[in-house]
Design an enzyme around this catalytic site. Structure first.
Site, PDB file in Angstrom:
ATOM      1  NE  ARG A 146      -4.384  -1.331   1.276  1.00  0.00           N
ATOM      2  CZ  ARG A 146      -5.411  -1.607   2.050  1.00  0.00           C
ATOM      3  NH1 ARG A 146      -5.223  -1.875   3.310  1.00  0.00           N
ATOM      4  NH2 ARG A 146      -6.630  -1.595   1.563  1.00  0.00           N
ATOM      5  CD  GLN A 149      -2.902   6.368  -2.777  1.00  0.00           C
ATOM      6  OE1 GLN A 149      -3.069   7.216  -3.639  1.00  0.00           O
ATOM      7  NE2 GLN A 149      -2.767   6.656  -1.499  1.00  0.00           N
ATOM      8  CG  ASP A 186      -5.296  -0.786  -2.239  1.00  0.00           C
ATOM      9  OD1 ASP A 186      -5.707  -1.942  -2.045  1.00  0.00           O
ATOM     10  OD2 ASP A 186      -5.106   0.038  -1.329  1.00  0.00           O
ATOM     11  CB  SER A 192      -8.422   0.732  -1.360  1.00  0.00           C
ATOM     12  OG  SER A 192      -7.420   0.787  -0.383  1.00  0.00           O
ATOM     13  CE1 TYR A 237      -3.952  -3.663   5.697  1.00  0.00           C
ATOM     14  CE2 TYR A 237      -1.617  -3.562   5.203  1.00  0.00           C
ATOM     15  CZ  TYR A 237      -2.921  -3.670   4.782  1.00  0.00           C
ATOM     16  OH  TYR A 237      -3.196  -3.778   3.459  1.00  0.00           O
TER      17      TYR A 237
HETATM   18  P1  NAD Z   1      -8.453  -3.626   7.376  1.00  0.00           P
HETATM   19  O1  NAD Z   1      -9.521  -4.061   6.447  1.00  0.00           O
HETATM   20  O2  NAD Z   1      -7.228  -4.461   7.542  1.00  0.00           O
HETATM   21  O3  NAD Z   1      -9.109  -3.404   8.837  1.00  0.00           O
HETATM   22  C1  NAD Z   1     -10.223  -2.540   9.010  1.00  0.00           C
HETATM   23  C2  NAD Z   1     -10.016  -1.661  10.216  1.00  0.00           C
HETATM   24  O4  NAD Z   1     -10.183  -2.448  11.411  1.00  0.00           O
HETATM   25  C3  NAD Z   1      -8.637  -1.021  10.317  1.00  0.00           C
HETATM   26  O5  NAD Z   1      -8.759   0.386  10.336  1.00  0.00           O
HETATM   27  C4  NAD Z   1      -8.092  -1.560  11.641  1.00  0.00           C
HETATM   28  O6  NAD Z   1      -7.281  -0.635  12.322  1.00  0.00           O
HETATM   29  C5  NAD Z   1      -9.363  -1.874  12.401  1.00  0.00           C
HETATM   30  N1  NAD Z   1      -9.184  -2.785  13.544  1.00  0.00           N
HETATM   31  C6  NAD Z   1      -8.438  -3.918  13.646  1.00  0.00           C
HETATM   32  N2  NAD Z   1      -8.563  -4.454  14.878  1.00  0.00           N
HETATM   33  C7  NAD Z   1      -9.410  -3.641  15.581  1.00  0.00           C
HETATM   34  C8  NAD Z   1      -9.920  -3.659  16.904  1.00  0.00           C
HETATM   35  N3  NAD Z   1      -9.583  -4.612  17.775  1.00  0.00           N
HETATM   36  N4  NAD Z   1     -10.759  -2.656  17.260  1.00  0.00           N
HETATM   37  C9  NAD Z   1     -11.108  -1.681  16.390  1.00  0.00           C
HETATM   38  N5  NAD Z   1     -10.657  -1.622  15.131  1.00  0.00           N
HETATM   39  C10 NAD Z   1      -9.813  -2.583  14.732  1.00  0.00           C
HETATM   40  O7  NAD Z   1      -7.996  -2.132   7.071  1.00  0.00           O
HETATM   41  P2  NAD Z   1      -7.902  -1.355   5.704  1.00  0.00           P
HETATM   42  O8  NAD Z   1      -9.140  -0.657   5.421  1.00  0.00           O
HETATM   43  O9  NAD Z   1      -7.366  -2.287   4.696  1.00  0.00           O
HETATM   44  O10 NAD Z   1      -6.801  -0.271   6.055  1.00  0.00           O
HETATM   45  C11 NAD Z   1      -5.623  -0.639   6.768  1.00  0.00           C
HETATM   46  C12 NAD Z   1      -4.630   0.496   6.764  1.00  0.00           C
HETATM   47  O11 NAD Z   1      -4.124   0.707   5.445  1.00  0.00           O
HETATM   48  C13 NAD Z   1      -5.211   1.827   7.205  1.00  0.00           C
HETATM   49  O12 NAD Z   1      -4.233   2.483   7.949  1.00  0.00           O
HETATM   50  C14 NAD Z   1      -5.425   2.568   5.913  1.00  0.00           C
HETATM   51  O13 NAD Z   1      -5.430   3.962   6.075  1.00  0.00           O
HETATM   52  C15 NAD Z   1      -4.225   2.081   5.137  1.00  0.00           C
HETATM   53  N6  NAD Z   1      -4.391   2.205   3.692  1.00  0.00           N
HETATM   54  C16 NAD Z   1      -3.399   2.795   2.972  1.00  0.00           C
HETATM   55  C17 NAD Z   1      -3.527   2.941   1.608  1.00  0.00           C
HETATM   56  C18 NAD Z   1      -2.444   3.564   0.786  1.00  0.00           C
HETATM   57  O14 NAD Z   1      -2.472   3.505  -0.396  1.00  0.00           O
HETATM   58  N7  NAD Z   1      -1.456   4.158   1.396  1.00  0.00           N
HETATM   59  C19 NAD Z   1      -4.659   2.444   0.977  1.00  0.00           C
HETATM   60  C20 NAD Z   1      -5.658   1.840   1.726  1.00  0.00           C
HETATM   61  C21 NAD Z   1      -5.493   1.708   3.094  1.00  0.00           C
END
Ligand code: NAD
Length: 430
Positions: free
Chosen positions: A158, A163, A166, A169, A265
């Site tokens: 990521r 992006q 992805d 996302s 993550y």
């Molecule tokens: P995910 O699907 O892995 O998880 C969903 C959410 O659940 C996450 O925000 C996680 O912190 C939360 N979570 C896990 N355990 C938990 C708990 N016990 N209580 C409450 N919440 C909990 O997450 P995602 O949507 O794939 O995103 C993961 C990370 O990747 C985030 O930081 C997001 O901003 C980042 N991201 C970055 C990019 C990029 O291009 N840079 C793109 C997409 C996502």
């Protein structure tokens, strides 16, 4: 099939994907990309839509489509033909001729019917799709045994440059949106506040647990529908993001400094943390009309955020939409693909939510695929450059080896020497 172009039969020259070899392809086009029908029951998406073929209109890259591949997503065979693709005579024909096969649910992700394609694969072919690699690393063995290279879209890092590739996302965005609609349909109250001649209807309270991509989209969707929206995430960085989509962050008195890994993550939390989290969360849940749970930890079972005891404390008529259901669920009572009613609370455990919006899901998935193809196809040549982080982290099998460090660890194997150092770069040349 009068409009379909005839493509040359598959030759062995794509064996070039196997380590180090560079073998000449004698006939045009250089690369044939196959898009078969998805076979997992309920899968309505397609790996690429006709618009995604446009960048290769004048290049020596040809697309071969299995008839009906885009139908359930709203894209007819003729749309692909008009975009320059040819129709395969059959699925066998597609796999026999395609150098690269693009799928939505590929080996590992499609645990129901992908095995029927194993005999259709041939050494030197490259398969790209979602493979659920961390949950199902053993699927890579079958591909390596057959000399098939594979790229798992879920493993694309990521980073900013990736992006637009992805798929996690893209699909999470639609899942978050749809989860709110499901909750809205099943809730006994409407979401916005309404002042009518028959009295004032108060706005529903929607609570989002897990504010990643899906959770933030759920916040924004619920907000647009007029609900009072709150959200919680274990990662402290999520607070600002929750505010940015117009929701209120819920903060619990919990130590969260170590809750995020280097990739952004969530880390898996210990049982003491989760127990304390559940205690504090019970009072918050008791006020909600709709709860959307999205919490996930990569490669691990989803954490239980809502126990049966906590459900007892919720309002009768409240709805929980557990979009982590495929990974075991965030609610103890969730049943995949079912609606459970406990203490008057409805708990929905939907499966494959993005497939419910197959037209747009395929548009997004196809764009992600198109961007990835631009990275690996240069002037009609396939080039897997293992110096590139995206390729190194996302290619799982290459030739007859499982080369991916994370998947080798998941399988308990030693790291692959040479490949992890980024020394393999293979090219198919005219
Ligand atoms: P995910 O699907 O892995 O998880 C969903 C959410 O659940 C996450 O925000 C996680 O912190 C939360 N979570 C896990 N355990 C938990 C708990 N016990 N209580 C409450 N919440 C909990 O997450 P995602 O949507 O794939 O995103 C993961 C990370 O990747 C985030 O930081 C997001 O901003 C980042 N991201 C970055 C990019 C990029 O291009 N840079 C793109 C997409 C996502």
């Amino acid at each position: 099939m009068s409009n379909s172009r005839l493509l040359p039969a598959a030759t062995d020259n794509f064996q070039a994907l196997i380590y180090g070899a560079t073998i000449e392809r004698k006939q045009e086009p250089h690369v044939i990309i196959g898009i078969p029908c998805e076979t997992r029951p309920g899968e309505t998406r397609v790996a690429m839509i006709p618009a995604n073929l446009q960048p290769w209109a004048d290049s020596p890259v040809d697309f071969l489509i299995e008839s009906g591949a885009g139908r359930s997503a709203g894209y007819a065979d003729q749309d692909y033909i008009d975009a320059g693709a040819a129709l395969a005579a059959s699925r066998d024909d597609l796999f026999a001729r395609a150098d690269i096969v693009l799928q939505v649910q590929s080996f590992g992700a499609n645990t129901v019917s992908a095995d029927a394609d194993l005999e259709r694969l041939r050494a030197g072919q490259l398969i790209i799709g979602m493979t659920d690699p961390l949950a199902n690393p053993a699927a890579a063995k079958e591909l390596a045994e057959r000399g098939v290279s594979s790229l798992s879209l879920e493993l694309i890092p990521r980073i900013s440059r990736a992006q637009s590739m992805d798929v996690l996302s893209s699909m999470a965005t639609l899942a978050g949106y749809h989860a709110v609609l499901m909750g809205a349909v099943d809730a006994p109250r409407i979401l916005p506040m309404l002042m009518t001649a028959a009295g004032t209807l108060t706005a529903a309270r929607v609570f989002i647990m897990g504010a990643g991509v899906a959770g933030l989209q759920a916040c924004a969707t619920a907000k647009r529908l007029g609900a009072i929206v709150e959200a919680y995430d274990v990662r402290p960085a999520a607070r600002e993001q929750i505010l940015s989509v117009g929701a209120k962050p819920i903060e619990l008195e919990l130590e969260t400094d170590t809750s995020e890994d280097k990739g952004g993550y969530a880390k898996a939390q210990g049982e003491d943390f989760l127990r304390r989290q559940r205690e504090l969360m019970t009072a918050v849940l008791a006020q909600q009309d709709i709860v959307i749970t999205t919490a996930a930890v990569p490669g691990a079972k989803s954490p239980i955020l809502i126990t049966a005891e906590m459900v007892k404390a919720m309002k009768p008529g409240a709805v929980i939409v557990d979009i982590a259901a495929e990974r075991g669920g965030n609610c103890e009572l969730t049943q995949l693909n079912q609606t459970v009613i406990a203490e008057g609370v409805k708990i929905l455990g939907p499966e494959n939510i993005p497939a419910r919006h197959a037209y747009h899901a395929s548009q997004m998935y196809g764009k992600n695929m198109e961007t990835l193809l631009k990275l690996i196809l240069e002037q009609g040549e396939l080039r897997l450059d293992f110096e590139d982080d995206i390729i190194r982290e996302a290619v799982v099998t290459h030739g007859r080896d499982i080369i991916n460090a994370r998947i080798r660890t998941a399988l308990g194997s030693e790291p692959a020497p040479g490949v992890s150092a980024g020394t393999v770069a293979d090219t198919v040349k005219e």
